[in-house]
Write a protein that holds these residues in place. Structure first.
Motif, PDB file in Angstrom:
ATOM      1  N   LEU A  82      80.770  28.562  75.399  1.00 14.62           N
ATOM      2  CA  LEU A  82      80.230  29.183  76.604  1.00 14.62           C
ATOM      3  C   LEU A  82      80.384  28.245  77.796  1.00 14.62           C
ATOM      4  O   LEU A  82      80.751  28.677  78.888  1.00 14.62           O
ATOM      5  N   MET A  83      80.145  26.968  77.598  1.00 16.98           N
ATOM      6  CA  MET A  83      80.276  25.997  78.696  1.00 16.98           C
ATOM      7  C   MET A  83      81.718  25.912  79.193  1.00 16.98           C
ATOM      8  O   MET A  83      81.944  25.696  80.386  1.00 16.98           O
ATOM      9  N   ASP A  84      82.693  26.079  78.309  1.00 19.38           N
ATOM     10  CA  ASP A  84      84.095  26.099  78.753  1.00 19.38           C
ATOM     11  C   ASP A  84      84.288  27.200  79.791  1.00 19.38           C
ATOM     12  O   ASP A  84      84.949  27.003  80.810  1.00 19.38           O
ATOM     13  N   ARG A  85      83.716  28.369  79.540  1.00 22.79           N
ATOM     14  CA  ARG A  85      83.833  29.490  80.483  1.00 22.79           C
ATOM     15  C   ARG A  85      83.128  29.183  81.800  1.00 22.79           C
ATOM     16  O   ARG A  85      83.608  29.527  82.871  1.00 22.79           O
ATOM     17  N   VAL A  86      81.950  28.552  81.718  1.00 24.43           N
ATOM     18  CA  VAL A  86      81.205  28.212  82.930  1.00 24.43           C
ATOM     19  C   VAL A  86      82.003  27.216  83.768  1.00 24.43           C
ATOM     20  O   VAL A  86      82.145  27.386  84.986  1.00 24.43           O
ATOM     21  N   ILE A  87      82.543  26.194  83.143  1.00 30.96           N
ATOM     22  CA  ILE A  87      83.325  25.186  83.860  1.00 30.96           C
ATOM     23  C   ILE A  87      84.572  25.803  84.471  1.00 30.96           C
ATOM     24  O   ILE A  87      84.908  25.538  85.627  1.00 30.96           O
ATOM     25  N   ASP A  88      85.263  26.668  83.726  1.00 38.09           N
ATOM     26  CA  ASP A  88      86.444  27.355  84.268  1.00 38.09           C
ATOM     27  C   ASP A  88      86.066  28.214  85.469  1.00 38.09           C
ATOM     28  O   ASP A  88      86.786  28.269  86.466  1.00 38.09           O
ATOM     29  N   LEU A 144      83.526  27.763  87.567  1.00 39.89           N
ATOM     30  CA  LEU A 144      83.254  26.876  88.702  1.00 39.89           C
ATOM     31  C   LEU A 144      84.551  26.346  89.306  1.00 39.89           C
ATOM     32  O   LEU A 144      84.681  26.246  90.519  1.00 39.89           O
ATOM     33  N   LYS A 145      85.484  26.031  88.452  1.00 41.90           N
ATOM     34  CA  LYS A 145      86.800  25.536  88.922  1.00 41.90           C
ATOM     35  C   LYS A 145      87.490  26.598  89.769  1.00 41.90           C
ATOM     36  O   LYS A 145      88.021  26.308  90.840  1.00 41.90           O
TER      37      LYS A 145
END
Length: 158
Positions: A143-149, A151-152
């Protein structure tokens, strides 16, 4: 006929006929850990092995498949493949490949300080450096991968 391939490297993981059922391991609202329960993989011996306390797992470039040792999801001895890691491709069609998130580097404990304190980092003094620590098999970490993507994409950091 079709097969499911890794979204990142294109490797064939399993054939459509191998799907027993679809299961959702976690419900984290923004991230559903949707998996295919399958009977067999294509060339299981060609995958890298990764074992954790609750499961045995296999992957090519990302965590793809697991079997629960401690069956907390009620999935028995079935092989589970994260649906967001694979794409269905009809036989004879080209396999699409995606690139992973930009500027993503896998760090081990030996090279962490070397990369974070690299001389080129001085050029990035006014930029936010995001270091995500997690596991590729973990639904909250995924889930954090999706959040970071996200934000990017929204230009929250370079």
């Amino acid at each position: 006929m079709s097969a499911f391939h890794c979204k990142h490297c294109g490797k064939a993981i399993f054939r459509k006929e191998s799907i027993i059922e679809e299961v959702n391991l976690w419900d984290l609202t923004e991230y559903q850990a949707h998996c295919y329960a399958i009977t067999e993989a294509i060339e299981l011996e060609s995958f890298r092995r990764y074992d954790a306390s609750l499961h045995e797992g296999w992957y090519c470039c990302r965590f793809i498949m697991m079997r629960m040792i401690v069956d907390k999801f009620g999935t028995g001895d079935k092989l589970l493949v994260y649906a967001d890691s694979v794409v269905e491709v009809k036989d004879g069609e080209p396999v699409p490949k995606q690139q992973g998130p930009s500027h993503q580097i896998k760090l081990g404990k030996i090279d962490f300080d070397q990369v974070v304190h690299h001389p080129e980092a001085a050029n990035l003094q006014d930029k936010l450096l995001v270091v995500k620590l997690g596991a590729i098999w973990c639904p909250p970490c995924r889930l954090m991968d999706r959040v970071i993507d996200s934000l990017k994409r929204k230009k929250r950091f370079a």
